[in-house]
Design an enzyme around this catalytic site. Structure first.
Site, short mmCIF file in Angstrom:
data_model
loop_
_atom_site.label_atom_id
_atom_site.label_comp_id
_atom_site.label_asym_id
_atom_site.label_seq_id
_atom_site.Cartn_x
_atom_site.Cartn_y
_atom_site.Cartn_z
N LYS A 117 12.37 -1.11 -4.32
CA LYS A 117 11.34 -2.09 -4.63
C LYS A 117 11.53 -2.57 -6.07
O LYS A 117 11.93 -1.78 -6.94
CB LYS A 117 9.97 -1.42 -4.47
CG LYS A 117 8.76 -2.35 -4.57
CD LYS A 117 7.47 -1.55 -4.31
CE LYS A 117 6.22 -2.40 -4.37
NZ LYS A 117 5.01 -1.62 -4.02
N SER A 162 2.07 -3.67 -0.50
CA SER A 162 2.84 -4.53 -1.39
C SER A 162 4.35 -4.34 -1.28
O SER A 162 5.10 -5.19 -1.73
CB SER A 162 2.42 -4.26 -2.84
OG SER A 162 2.78 -2.94 -3.21
N SER A 176 0.45 0.80 0.05
CA SER A 176 1.51 -0.21 -0.13
C SER A 176 2.87 0.14 0.47
O SER A 176 3.72 -0.72 0.57
CB SER A 176 1.68 -0.51 -1.62
OG SER A 176 0.74 -1.45 -2.03
#
Lengths: 98, 482, 499
Positions: C76, C151, C175
């Protein structure tokens, strides 16, 4: 809770975050809605309840006092304005801040 | 108690101090960067102390030990559970946008130190709290821009907050000095005030009499010398007195002391005061200090100035004043003790220390560690006074020569032939010569003009090139003349 | 041979037997990333990964090398890797080059795994749909009109669309689990303190945890093993021994055949009333049945304070975030407005223009809940209720060993469907935030599809530091329901294989 433009200004100032006038109604409305939702917490009794501020509580050894140098050039490389290896900002000696 | 505390207009000052002391650890409070002073700007920095994304703090164990030692020395109660907190505000020298400090559960609370005055009186000054935090970086200012150096960012600090217990600038300075002495004894702070190791913020208000509640306080920020503290306080008390006399209202504000003009200037009004939004630092777990750790630090504490002062009074039979002066600097106290153990005579040593030695240190603006004479060299000199080889005045000359040149006391005395003549026959011979050469004066003396004695002694001393022992000369001359 | 169906242990074996090279594997994924660019899963792709793979191939992969040597993965874009651009999907860090390795990047580097690139996400990990990225939304590969979930949407899609063998996201309030469930892949939000956060761009420090995302449980275990464990650079990591989870599972299979100890699973029925779609509830019953058939016991449990979890969560995260994001001030790095004369403008405009709407909204909210006069009523109060929520879990875990519930009441919604009302978006996290608040681990696993073919995800929540129970349980589910795992969206579509 009513969110006034003054409150948005005050908070925006504390957070050093510009909220444009045109954005204020939208921000106020959303904030009010979220804060209203949070009002729910008024129903919880928390007398003598210890707050939980940390995800993990453990007794641990602390870091030994040893110097490990870091290649500071890697940090300065990202500096937006860098004068003689200083970070540069507008003159603040006569500024309003701090 | 220190003389009277109110000023001419009858106002009393109420003074509290916040002292920031950098801890003399090798690495910073929350990262492994060096704390060394005077390096090129932004070279002692890393992701943590320059606030890079993702960097996390990690507590320096030695900083905690040092802070605990200081807290113990200041008679504080140590909290077993310590919480670090974030103090949020924006400033270019604060790379994370918050300072990691302590707020609700600081390292230690409720301590005190005792300050002493010349007359031997003492006063206890309360310490509200002592907590750990990190230093900010340093801004310098050009005409158009300000420049930020983060080498200092993250150096461990302790903040020591006093009770508003001081009533005069002198008391404030005595308190500040006392903290410095103790920190030096503990060897937890270099206390080099020019390098900013030790800095002071002052809170001061005034009121008409002791029983009134405190007036509106004004904060004076960032003073790094005793002299500035004293000057700033005198100025500020005067300023506030004038305002009250003119029926003006004192406003709560932060002021800066301008050392060149000697005045304080307004920097920030209360209504602009920051809302620091303190909250517990989630990146650092509560720091648990158990009793065994605290005990270990207690056991490793050196003898502190108050104890040492008492011991000096007892062991060396010194007055409080002498003992206080000699123990107010750790290195001086050590030098003194070495000197005493070398030649005994504690009182004579004390006089020499306070007169010649400390005068020289002041003149040369050095500490005793850089003093040219070690305790043995100075001891040898004092010994020749005690033995009567030279007199006090000659000794001072020799001392001055010793601190400029490199020779020992013995060498200088021999080379210059300064040794006193105490040999009776030699002095008698000179006296006889003087008597035969100054018959007129001798007659005057015998006629009762005893004042002429000094003149005759002078002649003898001159003839002996100053080496005759004046006491012996006096005695012999008197005998001869009567 | 369909590379996309293979697990890490299989690939590791093939690499050692030289049936495939790391270079081939990496090139394969880089090609796919290019081909599926419009999913918008990656912000930065490291073409240089091929050279790293070549290097590894040249040096050879020995039997006792770490299992991940030569295997490609993604991170990420809120995790720093030295020398690689790290944007956090924000304009304010658009050009930021990391000057150091996060602990996770360092541990993966040491294991010989090959980083393919940095995945798209909600800006500063603030979002539930991955629509808040400065670089545009991430699309759900199962239906591109739907959100990927947030997310860590890019990370989840990189696995579900076959753009990486495995990936890592961060889970502050769901997330990792939410996008993984929207994408039909497995994920883990470990116990707080298991994973080093050093070098992870902080959102809410007391809740953030890194979580692996993978298409099956063995990959998930390996991905978890390589990065978990104490890190002196992160004071909040636990010194508790890490479990070699993959080894444990391999062993557990044997044990299970011999003497399997029954476990009890709790279901918080009250929480699920209303809100949950029928498909999601059906899927829950299916998972329950699978476990019941294997001898698990079920009990109904009650988490009475969970109804406050979302309010508590949004107070704590915004409070912490408002402080964590103060460092993005345009002084030392990152976006700096051109439009300033004074320091204050430099700050306000750089931050005002550099942060997107949702981030600014949360900074404002967070600044408010910490400010003088409101701290006690909001931040401190929330921290106290958080204690109660944690206690609820402790109490429940006296009755059961894990909790089974959906990750989300619904499957992936349409892009744009919830963007107008932030509160409605926040409600997407309703089932996930409690585990973060209580700091307990939660493992998300795929559990079939809804009527529209969109994946449904379940989660198993466990006791503090008891990831073992979660992995073991999920491992058994995978044995019974292999069809729920190893599904790659684009392969399915390309081959027109519909379940």
């Amino acid at each position: 809770m009513k969110i006034t433009d003054e409150l948005i200004d005050k908070i925006g100032d504390l957070a050093r975050l510009r909220i444009k006038d045109s954005e204020k109604p939208r921000f106020s409305e959303h904030l009010a809605e979220i804060l209203d939702y949070m009002e729910d917490l008024n129903n919880v009794k928390v007398h003598n309840v210890e707050p939980m501020f940390h995800g993990c509580v453990e007794k641990k050894d602390l870091r030994p006092d040893i110097v490990i140098p870091f290649d500071a050039a890697k940090i300065m490389k990202n500096a937006h304005k860098n004068k003689d290896n200083y970070f540069e900002v507008p003159n603040i000696i006569n500024g309003d801040d701090q | 108690m220190n003389s009277k505390t109110e000023n001419k207009k009858g106002y009393n000052a109420v003074i509290g101090l916040e002292i920031h002391a950098q801890l003399s650890t090798k690495s910073k409070m929350f990262c492994s960067c060096s704390t060394s002073f005077g390096k090129k700007q932004n070279t002692n920095i890393c992701p943590v102390c320059s606030g890079q994304p993702g960097a996390l703090p990690s507590i320096n164990s030695r900083a905690v030990e040092y802070a605990v030692r200081a807290a113990l020395a200041f008679n504080c109660k140590i909290n077993n559970k310590n919480i670090f907190a974030r103090k949020n505000y924006f400033y270019p020298d604060l790379p994370k946008g918050y300072q990691i400090s302590q707020y609700e559960e600081p390292l230690a609370i409720n301590g005190w130190v005792e300050i002493g005055f010349k007359d031997g009186s003492k006063k206890k000054i309360g310490i509200t709290r002592l907590h750990m935090e990190e230093d900010a970086g340093k801004n310098t200012h050009n005409v158009n821009e300000s420049l930020v150096d983060l080498n200092r960012s993250g150096i461990p600090l302790i903040e020591i907050v006093s009770e508003p217990d001081m009533r005069t600038p002198e008391e404030a300075v005595a308190y500040f000095k006392k903290l410095k002495t103790v920190l030096e004894y503990l060897e937890v702070c270099d206390c080099n005030m020019e390098e900013g190791n030790l800095r002071c913020d002052i809170n001061v208000s005034i009121r008409k009499n002791e029983h009134e509640k405190f007036g509106t306080k004004v904060e004076i920020k960032n003073l790094n010398s005793f002299r500035f503290v004293e000057k700033a306080l005198y100025y500020e008390i005067e300023r506030q007195t004038k305002m009250l006399e003119n029926n003006e209202k004192i406003i709560q504000e932060t002021r800066l002391f301008d050392s060149s003009s000697g005045i304080t200037r307004s920097m920030r009004k209360k209504e602009e005061a920051h809302d620091y939004r303190y909250f517990p630092e989630p990146d650092l777990l509560p720091l648990i200090l158990n009793e065994s750790f605290i005990q270990k630090e207690k056991d490793s504490m050196p003898e502190l100035p108050d104890k040492k002062c008492e011991r000096f009074m007892e062991k060396y039979l010194l007055s409080f004043y002498d003992a206080d002066v000699l123990t107010s600097d750790k290195d001086i106290s050590k030098y003194y003790e070495d000197l005493v153990s070398y030649i005994k005579e504690p009182k004579v040593c004390s006089n020499w220390m306070q007169a010649e030695v400390m005068r020289t240190l002041n003149e040369q603006r050095i500490g005793i560690k850089d003093f040219k004479l070690d305790h043995k060299k100075l001891g040898d000199l004092i010994r020749s006074v005690i033995s009567g080889d030279i007199n006090q005045n000659t000794a001072k000359e020799v001392f001055n020569e010793m601190i400029t040149g490199g020779a020992s006391a013995g060498e200088i005395i021999d080379k210059k032939g300064l040794k006193q003549i105490s040999d009776l026959t030699a002095i008698e011979k000179i006296i006889d010569e003087v008597i035969s050469e100054s018959m007129a004066q001798v007659q005057q003396y015998r006629d009762g003009k005893t004042a002429v004695m000094g003149f005759l002694v002078g002649l003898v001393m001159k003839k002996s090139k100053g080496k005759a022992n004046p006491a012996v000369v006096n005695e012999l001359l008197k005998k001869k003349l009567t | 041979m369909d590379l996309l169906k293979l697990s890490i242990p299989t690939l590791a074996k093939m690499l050692r037997e030289k049936k495939i090279s790391s270079q081939e594997l990496v090139s394969f994924y880089l090609e796919r990333i290019k081909k599926h660019k419009k999913l918008n899963a990656y912000i930065t792709v490291l073409e240089d990964a091929v050279n790293k793979a070549k290097d590894i191939d040249m040096k050879g992969i020995k039997n006792d090398d770490p299992v991940l040597r030569g295997i490609p993965y993604s991170l990420k874009d809120n995790m720093l890797a030295d020398g690689v651009k790290t944007t956090c999907a924000s304009r304010i860090l658009e050009n930021y080059i990391a000057g150091y390795d996060s602990t996770i990047a360092k541990r993966l580097k040491d294991s010989g795994a090959v980083l393919l690139g940095k995945t798209n996400m909600d800006e500063f990990a603030m979002g539930s749909s991955n629509e808040n990225s400065h670089f545009g939304p991430v699309c759900n590969p199962w239906n591109e009109k739907h959100v990927a979930g947030g997310s860590s949407g890019g990370s989840a899609v990189s696995v579900s669309a076959g753009l990486s063998q495995f990936s890592y996201g961060t889970d502050t309030g769901g997330s990792v689990r939410l996008p993984a469930s929207f994408n039909g892949v497995a994920s883990l939000k470990p116990t707080y303190g298991r994973m080093s956060r050093y070098g992870i761009i902080a959102f809410a420090s007391s809740l953030d945890q890194i979580g692996p995302i993978a298409k099956n449980i063995e990959d998930l275990a390996i991905a978890y093993d390589v990065v978990s464990g104490h890190d002196p650079k992160d004071s909040t990591t636990s010194i508790k021994n890490k479990d070699g989870m993959y080894e444990y599972l391999i062993k557990e299979v044997k044990d299970r055949e011999n003497n399997f100890s029954r476990k009890t699973v709790g279901i918080p029925r009250d929480m699920l009333i209303g809100g949950c779609s029928k498909d999601v509830l059906n899927s829950l019953e299916q998972s329950k049945k699978v476990l019941t058939d294997m001898g698990f016991d079920f009990v109904d449990i009650d988490l009475p304070n969970s109804k406050y979890a979302l309010a508590v969560y949004y107070i704590i995260v915004t409070g912490e975030a408002s402080s964590n994001l103060s460092r993005y001030d345009g002084v030392r790095y990152g976006y700096r407005t051109k439009d300033y004369e004074e320091l204050k403008d430099l700050y306000s405009l750089s931050r005002g223009d550099g942060f997107g709407d949702e981030v600014r909204r949360r900074i404002i909210l967070g600044t408010f809940v910490l400010s003088a006069g409101y701290y006690d009523a909001y931040f401190s109060k929330a921290a106290k209720v958080r204690s109660l929520i944690k206690k609820d879990f402790e109490k429940v875990f006296e009755k059961c060993d894990s909790i089974l519930m959906p990750v989300s009441p619904v499957t992936a919604f349409k892009i744009g469907e919830r963007t107008k009302d932030p509160l409605e978006m926040y409600l997407s996290d309703i089932f996930t935030v409690s585990a973060n608040l209580a700091a307990v681990p939660s493992l998300g696993f795929p559990a079939g599809r809804d009527s529209r073919g969109l994946p449904i995800g379940m989660q198993l929540i466990g006791k503090h530091f008891d990831e073992k129970t979660l992995f073991t349980t999920a491992w058994m589910i995978q044995k019974q329901k292999p069809e729920w795992f190893n599904n790659i969206a684009t392969t399915v579509k390309e081959k027109k294989v519909i379940e």
